[in-house]
Scaffold this motif. Structure first.
Motif, PDB file in Angstrom:
ATOM      1  N   ALA A  58       0.688  -1.202  -0.028  1.00 39.17           N
ATOM      2  CA  ALA A  58       0.089   0.153   0.066  1.00 39.17           C
ATOM      3  C   ALA A  58       0.546   1.260   0.054  1.00 39.17           C
ATOM      4  O   ALA A  58       0.486   1.780  -0.914  1.00 39.17           O
ATOM      5  CB  ALA A  58      -0.879   0.327   1.705  1.00 39.17           C
ATOM      6  N   TYR A  59       2.050   0.940   1.147  1.00 41.88           N
ATOM      7  CA  TYR A  59       2.608   2.187   0.614  1.00 41.88           C
ATOM      8  C   TYR A  59       3.056   2.833  -0.433  1.00 41.88           C
ATOM      9  O   TYR A  59       3.693   3.501  -1.220  1.00 41.88           O
ATOM     10  CB  TYR A  59       4.003   2.219   1.273  1.00 41.88           C
ATOM     11  N   LEU A  60       4.451   1.420  -1.089  1.00 39.40           N
ATOM     12  CA  LEU A  60       4.315   1.784  -2.606  1.00 39.40           C
ATOM     13  C   LEU A  60       3.104   2.523  -3.091  1.00 39.40           C
ATOM     14  O   LEU A  60       3.308   3.070  -4.106  1.00 39.40           O
ATOM     15  CB  LEU A  60       4.747   0.386  -2.787  1.00 39.40           C
ATOM     16  N   SER A  61       2.243   1.668  -3.838  1.00 40.45           N
ATOM     17  CA  SER A  61       0.946   2.435  -4.539  1.00 40.45           C
ATOM     18  C   SER A  61       1.221   3.588  -4.229  1.00 40.45           C
ATOM     19  O   SER A  61       0.441   4.416  -4.745  1.00 40.45           O
ATOM     20  CB  SER A  61       0.258   1.555  -4.224  1.00 40.45           C
ATOM     21  N   MET A  62       0.687   3.886  -3.202  1.00 43.29           N
ATOM     22  CA  MET A  62       0.207   5.692  -2.096  1.00 43.29           C
ATOM     23  C   MET A  62       1.873   6.716  -3.156  1.00 43.29           C
ATOM     24  O   MET A  62       1.557   7.662  -3.426  1.00 43.29           O
ATOM     25  CB  MET A  62       0.637   6.019  -0.210  1.00 43.29           C
ATOM     26  N   GLN A  63       2.808   5.834  -2.881  1.00 38.54           N
ATOM     27  CA  GLN A  63       4.456   6.468  -3.418  1.00 38.54           C
ATOM     28  C   GLN A  63       3.916   6.556  -5.192  1.00 38.54           C
ATOM     29  O   GLN A  63       4.121   8.000  -5.799  1.00 38.54           O
ATOM     30  CB  GLN A  63       5.164   5.706  -3.259  1.00 38.54           C
ATOM     31  N   ALA A  64       3.740   5.825  -5.506  1.00 38.09           N
ATOM     32  CA  ALA A  64       4.048   6.012  -7.449  1.00 38.09           C
ATOM     33  C   ALA A  64       2.979   6.722  -7.451  1.00 38.09           C
ATOM     34  O   ALA A  64       2.702   7.698  -8.358  1.00 38.09           O
ATOM     35  CB  ALA A  64       3.249   4.554  -7.780  1.00 38.09           C
ATOM     36  N   TRP A  65       1.211   7.092  -6.054  1.00 35.90           N
ATOM     37  CA  TRP A  65       0.513   7.597  -6.947  1.00 35.90           C
ATOM     38  C   TRP A  65       0.638   9.242  -6.951  1.00 35.90           C
ATOM     39  O   TRP A  65       0.390   9.916  -7.781  1.00 35.90           O
ATOM     40  CB  TRP A  65      -1.128   7.399  -5.927  1.00 35.90           C
ATOM     41  N   GLN A  66       1.587   9.664  -5.910  1.00 37.37           N
ATOM     42  CA  GLN A  66       2.349  10.257  -5.416  1.00 37.37           C
ATOM     43  C   GLN A  66       2.691  11.270  -6.803  1.00 37.37           C
ATOM     44  O   GLN A  66       2.972  12.003  -7.400  1.00 37.37           O
ATOM     45  CB  GLN A  66       2.739  10.661  -4.305  1.00 37.37           C
ATOM     46  N   ASP A  67       3.717  10.917  -6.972  1.00 38.73           N
ATOM     47  CA  ASP A  67       5.123  10.423  -8.092  1.00 38.73           C
ATOM     48  C   ASP A  67       3.985  11.331  -9.219  1.00 38.73           C
ATOM     49  O   ASP A  67       4.007  12.165 -10.162  1.00 38.73           O
ATOM     50  CB  ASP A  67       5.968   9.465  -8.727  1.00 38.73           C
ATOM     51  N   ALA A  68       2.490  10.232  -9.657  1.00 41.37           N
ATOM     52  CA  ALA A  68       2.394  10.557 -10.371  1.00 41.37           C
ATOM     53  C   ALA A  68       1.449  12.014 -10.865  1.00 41.37           C
ATOM     54  O   ALA A  68       1.369  12.887 -11.828  1.00 41.37           O
ATOM     55  CB  ALA A  68       1.228   9.348 -11.198  1.00 41.37           C
ATOM     56  N   GLN A  69       0.923  12.105  -9.643  1.00 38.77           N
ATOM     57  CA  GLN A  69       0.699  14.198  -9.389  1.00 38.77           C
ATOM     58  C   GLN A  69       1.380  14.552  -9.917  1.00 38.77           C
ATOM     59  O   GLN A  69       0.983  16.088  -9.560  1.00 38.77           O
ATOM     60  CB  GLN A  69      -0.339  13.658  -8.271  1.00 38.77           C
ATOM     61  N   GLN A  70       2.710  15.245  -9.283  1.00 39.21           N
ATOM     62  CA  GLN A  70       3.154  15.977  -9.879  1.00 39.21           C
ATOM     63  C   GLN A  70       3.973  16.011 -10.762  1.00 39.21           C
ATOM     64  O   GLN A  70       4.256  15.434 -11.937  1.00 39.21           O
ATOM     65  CB  GLN A  70       4.930  14.891  -8.603  1.00 39.21           C
ATOM     66  N   PRO A  71       4.226  17.374 -11.073  1.00 39.61           N
ATOM     67  CA  PRO A  71       4.878  17.577 -12.316  1.00 39.61           C
ATOM     68  C   PRO A  71       6.144  17.407 -12.269  1.00 39.61           C
ATOM     69  O   PRO A  71       7.064  17.049 -11.740  1.00 39.61           O
ATOM     70  CB  PRO A  71       5.222  19.461 -12.300  1.00 39.61           C
ATOM     71  N   ALA A  72       6.794  17.369 -13.957  1.00 38.60           N
ATOM     72  CA  ALA A  72       8.129  16.018 -14.325  1.00 38.60           C
ATOM     73  C   ALA A  72       8.496  16.367 -14.296  1.00 38.60           C
ATOM     74  O   ALA A  72       9.636  15.654 -13.466  1.00 38.60           O
ATOM     75  CB  ALA A  72       7.845  16.076 -15.864  1.00 38.60           C
ATOM     76  N   ALA A  73       9.954  17.881 -13.221  1.00 38.16           N
ATOM     77  CA  ALA A  73      10.162  18.173 -12.976  1.00 38.16           C
ATOM     78  C   ALA A  73      10.189  17.893 -11.404  1.00 38.16           C
ATOM     79  O   ALA A  73      11.960  17.298 -11.055  1.00 38.16           O
ATOM     80  CB  ALA A  73      10.413  19.828 -12.891  1.00 38.16           C
ATOM     81  N   VAL A  74       9.458  17.815 -10.546  1.00 37.44           N
ATOM     82  CA  VAL A  74       9.520  17.420  -9.344  1.00 37.44           C
ATOM     83  C   VAL A  74       9.531  16.397  -9.476  1.00 37.44           C
ATOM     84  O   VAL A  74      10.377  15.329  -7.930  1.00 37.44           O
ATOM     85  CB  VAL A  74       8.203  18.035  -8.833  1.00 37.44           C
ATOM     86  N   ARG A  75       9.296  15.223 -10.176  1.00 35.26           N
ATOM     87  CA  ARG A  75       9.013  13.574 -10.078  1.00 35.26           C
ATOM     88  C   ARG A  75      11.143  13.927 -10.126  1.00 35.26           C
ATOM     89  O   ARG A  75      11.590  12.593  -9.958  1.00 35.26           O
ATOM     90  CB  ARG A  75       8.509  12.874 -11.780  1.00 35.26           C
ATOM     91  N   ALA A  76      11.270  13.917 -11.712  1.00 36.84           N
ATOM     92  CA  ALA A  76      12.617  13.883 -11.693  1.00 36.84           C
ATOM     93  C   ALA A  76      14.022  14.178 -10.498  1.00 36.84           C
ATOM     94  O   ALA A  76      14.871  13.608 -10.272  1.00 36.84           O
ATOM     95  CB  ALA A  76      13.464  14.645 -12.960  1.00 36.84           C
ATOM     96  N   ARG A  77      12.905  15.507  -9.858  1.00 36.76           N
ATOM     97  CA  ARG A  77      14.307  15.874  -8.601  1.00 36.76           C
ATOM     98  C   ARG A  77      13.594  14.500  -7.478  1.00 36.76           C
ATOM     99  O   ARG A  77      14.934  13.979  -6.892  1.00 36.76           O
ATOM    100  CB  ARG A  77      13.494  17.069  -7.540  1.00 36.76           C
TER     101      ARG A  77
END
Length: 181
Positions: free
Chosen positions: A141-160
């Motif tokens: 569930a934690y990993l799923s939440m992290q993936a979901w949060q990452d997908a919500q971020q703009p590309a530049a934030v995801r890269a950092r």
């Protein structure tokens, strides 16, 4: 997007997780405060510094998912109490490495014993197999939440963010490790 999650007609998972977390934290706060004068949030900082000696406050905040103000407050309090020390990083004088003092190590050991006792008392109705399964599901569930949060971020934030190490819960650290930390 269609969900593969079943409609159960029951409370939301996030509501149930919040209830369990709130009840466990309130009980644990009382026990830790009585024993060593710490609350769960301060103890989480102490535990992570024990796990990663030399960690910088910024990294500590990322791993604990706490903002800079709270991390600063907890680090200052633990330092004031003589439980941790700061040292200037030899490679970058702007960074302070954090580590436990001897007293911090002693308090950590006391809290580890208390945490194991609390988990046994609070979750004693779960047999070993159910306990291990619960940890596995929470890790997923934690990993799923992290993936979901990452997908919500703009590309530049995801890269950092991808560059930083993520605070993934450790699975299998003893029979009942982690829930009270």
């Amino acid at each position: 997007m269609e969900s593969s999650m079943p409609e159960t007609g029951k409370s939301y998972l996030t509501y149930k997780l919040d209830l369990v977390q709130t009840l466990a934290t309130k009980a644990a706060d009382r026990r830790y405060a009585k024993a060593v004068g710490l609350r769960i949030r301060e103890l989480r900082v102490l535990r992570l510094i024990h796990q990663a000696p030399g960690i910088a406050a910024t990294e500590l905040g990322h791993k604990l998912v706490l903002d800079k103000t709270l991390i600063s407050k907890h680090v200052a309090e633990l330092e004031r109490r003589g439980l941790l020390q700061r040292q200037i990083d030899p490679n970058d004088s702007r960074i302070h490495s954090l580590s436990l003092t001897d007293e911090g190590q002693r308090v950590w050991e006391v809290c580890e014993r208390i945490g194991r006792e609390l988990e046994h008392e609070m979750f004693g109705d779960l047999d070993h197999k159910a306990w291990q399964h619960l940890h596995l599901l929470l890790d997923r569930a934690y990993l799923s939440m992290q993936a979901w949060q990452d997908a919500q971020q703009p590309a530049a934030v995801r890269a950092r963010r991808a560059v930083r190490e993520r605070p993934i819960p450790a699975a299998g650290e003893g029979a009942r490790a982690g829930a009270m930390s």
